[in-house]
Structures are given as structure tokens and as C-alpha cells.
Design an enzyme around this catalytic site. Sequence first.
Site, PDB file in Angstrom:
ATOM      1  N   ASP A 130      41.016 -14.846  39.894  1.00 10.37           N
ATOM      2  CA  ASP A 130      40.695 -16.197  40.346  1.00 10.37           C
ATOM      3  C   ASP A 130      41.841 -17.112  39.893  1.00 10.37           C
ATOM      4  O   ASP A 130      42.875 -17.171  40.542  1.00 10.37           O
ATOM      5  CB  ASP A 130      39.328 -16.534  39.731  1.00 10.37           C
ATOM      6  CG  ASP A 130      38.717 -17.833  40.206  1.00 10.37           C
ATOM      7  OD1 ASP A 130      38.925 -18.203  41.361  1.00 10.37           O
ATOM      8  OD2 ASP A 130      38.006 -18.477  39.408  1.00 10.37           O
ATOM      9  N   LYS A 164      41.073 -14.112  44.912  1.00  9.89           N
ATOM     10  CA  LYS A 164      40.774 -15.446  45.437  1.00  9.89           C
ATOM     11  C   LYS A 164      42.028 -16.292  45.243  1.00  9.89           C
ATOM     12  O   LYS A 164      42.112 -17.106  44.331  1.00  9.89           O
ATOM     13  CB  LYS A 164      39.638 -16.031  44.585  1.00  9.89           C
ATOM     14  CG  LYS A 164      38.464 -16.564  45.343  1.00  9.89           C
ATOM     15  CD  LYS A 164      37.556 -17.353  44.425  1.00  9.89           C
ATOM     16  CE  LYS A 164      36.316 -16.618  44.034  1.00  9.89           C
ATOM     17  NZ  LYS A 164      35.443 -17.429  43.152  1.00  9.89           N
ATOM     18  N   PHE A 179      32.004 -18.495  45.678  1.00  6.60           N
ATOM     19  CA  PHE A 179      31.541 -17.705  44.537  1.00  6.60           C
ATOM     20  C   PHE A 179      30.811 -16.476  45.064  1.00  6.60           C
ATOM     21  O   PHE A 179      29.829 -16.580  45.792  1.00  6.60           O
ATOM     22  CB  PHE A 179      30.641 -18.521  43.613  1.00  6.60           C
ATOM     23  CG  PHE A 179      30.479 -17.836  42.283  1.00  6.60           C
ATOM     24  CD1 PHE A 179      31.448 -17.966  41.305  1.00  6.60           C
ATOM     25  CD2 PHE A 179      29.389 -17.016  42.040  1.00  6.60           C
ATOM     26  CE1 PHE A 179      31.333 -17.291  40.095  1.00  6.60           C
ATOM     27  CE2 PHE A 179      29.267 -16.337  40.835  1.00  6.60           C
ATOM     28  CZ  PHE A 179      30.242 -16.476  39.862  1.00  6.60           C
TER      29      PHE A 179
HETATM   30  P1  IMP Z   1      40.309 -15.810  36.180  1.00  4.86           P
HETATM   31  O1  IMP Z   1      40.551 -15.599  34.726  1.00  4.86           O
HETATM   32  O2  IMP Z   1      40.129 -17.259  36.516  1.00  4.86           O
HETATM   33  O3  IMP Z   1      41.320 -15.123  37.069  1.00  4.86           O
HETATM   34  O4  IMP Z   1      38.891 -15.225  36.523  1.00  4.86           O
HETATM   35  C1  IMP Z   1      38.597 -13.908  36.479  1.00  4.86           C
HETATM   36  C2  IMP Z   1      37.184 -13.731  36.001  1.00  4.86           C
HETATM   37  O5  IMP Z   1      36.327 -14.759  36.488  1.00  4.86           O
HETATM   38  C3  IMP Z   1      36.614 -12.435  36.525  1.00  4.86           C
HETATM   39  O6  IMP Z   1      36.654 -11.468  35.507  1.00  4.86           O
HETATM   40  C4  IMP Z   1      35.187 -12.790  36.863  1.00  4.86           C
HETATM   41  O7  IMP Z   1      34.357 -12.442  35.781  1.00  4.86           O
HETATM   42  C5  IMP Z   1      35.121 -14.267  36.984  1.00  4.86           C
HETATM   43  N1  IMP Z   1      34.979 -14.722  38.382  1.00  4.86           N
HETATM   44  C6  IMP Z   1      35.859 -15.452  39.095  1.00  4.86           C
HETATM   45  N2  IMP Z   1      35.421 -15.692  40.327  1.00  4.86           N
HETATM   46  C7  IMP Z   1      34.215 -15.094  40.427  1.00  4.86           C
HETATM   47  C8  IMP Z   1      33.252 -14.961  41.496  1.00  4.86           C
HETATM   48  O8  IMP Z   1      33.405 -15.450  42.625  1.00  4.86           O
HETATM   49  N3  IMP Z   1      32.141 -14.262  41.188  1.00  4.86           N
HETATM   50  C9  IMP Z   1      31.918 -13.691  39.977  1.00  4.86           C
HETATM   51  N4  IMP Z   1      32.795 -13.773  38.960  1.00  4.86           N
HETATM   52  C10 IMP Z   1      33.934 -14.480  39.181  1.00  4.86           C
END
Ligand code: IMP
Length: 180
Positions: free
Chosen positions: A102, A130, A151
Site C-alpha cells: 500500500d 495498490k 479496502f
Molecule cells: P503498507 O505498509 O502501507 O504498504 O501496507 C501494507 C500492509 O497494510 C499490509 O500488510 C496489510 O496488512 C495492510 N493493508 C493495506 N491495504 C489493505 C487492504 O486493502 N486490506 C487489508 N489490509 C491492507
Amino acid sequence: MNEDIKKILVTKEQIQKRVQELGKQLTKDYAGKNVVMVVLLKGAAHFATDLSEAMDIPVRMEFMVVSSYGDSTQTSGCMIIRLDIQDDIAGKDVLLVDDIIDSGLTFANIKKMLLAKHPASIKTVALCDKKARRTTGFNADYSGFQIPDEFVVGYGLDYAGEYRNLPYIGILKPSVYARA
Ligand code: IMP
Ligand code: MG
């Protein structure tokens, strides 16, 4: 379909097909190497299990539990290691596996921590990407599906610990998290 799901984005069949493709690609790219998958629990459990089966080379599995999200749908940016890997990864080819990238903070932070343990190499694979939400310059080396800024839950992905066991990846109805 589960009543909390607005729309199915990726079906079970599409997931299975894509995981097989990724497995073939990784089998080729890691031929002759000592692969250690570092799996980020709990979200990547389903994906990593299926992906490892789709790889026709020896694969070791290590697991980490890191929390940053709490029960919200936005990353807090702050990360706590609740379970660390058990085996030494020095000199090993590490494949870091998560359910979704994300902002990119999770991969960026954990990659940095793992690099301090002197692996021979480290690459990242995410089931979903994403891209619209990236706040870091970080990109995964491999990803299963490019998804819109929604989400999503299912096939390991959760909201507040629920929906991981849905066999598809679906958009959660915003009314579900509006309740919280
Ligand atoms: P980042 O550190 O922002 O890249 O987010 C990664 C983490 O966020 C993943 O390990 C997920 O646990 C959580 N995450 C991000 N987007 C979603 C989603 O749409 N659904 C469920 N978990 C998400
Ligand atoms: Mg996660």
C-alpha cells in the site's frame, strides 16, 4: 457472496492461476539458490503457502508478525516486531512475502531490518499492489494483482482480523468500517 462485500475483485480461479504463474517465474529466477521465504503473518499466510507449493525448488519458510495497522484501514507508519524469524538468513536469498503493498512502509522497513542480517539477496513479492496509495518510492519486485484504491479483504487480507478465509479478494463495504 459474503454480505459485507461490495464487489469481488479477484476470483478464486484468477488467484490460483496467477499464483501458479508467479511460482513458475520465481522457480526460474531462483534456480540453484537457497530461497528463504520470510512471510508476514497473518495476512500473507494463504498466499505464501500456495506460492511456495507453486515453486519447484527447495524453499524454507520463516515467519514474522509485525503490527502497524491496528484495526483501522490506514497505516500508522509505526512498526512493532511481535515475532521475529528463527533461522539465520546470512548468505541466503530472501523472498519477503506480504498480502498487499500500500504505502510501501512495511516492505521498506522490514527489508531494511532483514538487510542488517546480511542475506545474499532480498526481493519482495506482494499478492496485491495498490499503487495509487504509495507514499514511499518502494516497489515490489513481484506482484500478483494491481488493484484500485479500495479496502480489500479475503485470501488472507483482513479487516480487524476478519474475512481472511474468504476464497476471493473483494472490496469491503465502507459501511462495515464506518461502524467502528
Ligand atoms: P503498507 O505498509 O502501507 O504498504 O501496507 C501494507 C500492509 O497494510 C499490509 O500488510 C496489510 O496488512 C495492510 N493493508 C493495506 N491495504 C489493505 C487492504 O486493502 N486490506 C487489508 N489490509 C491492507
Ligand atoms: Mg499486513
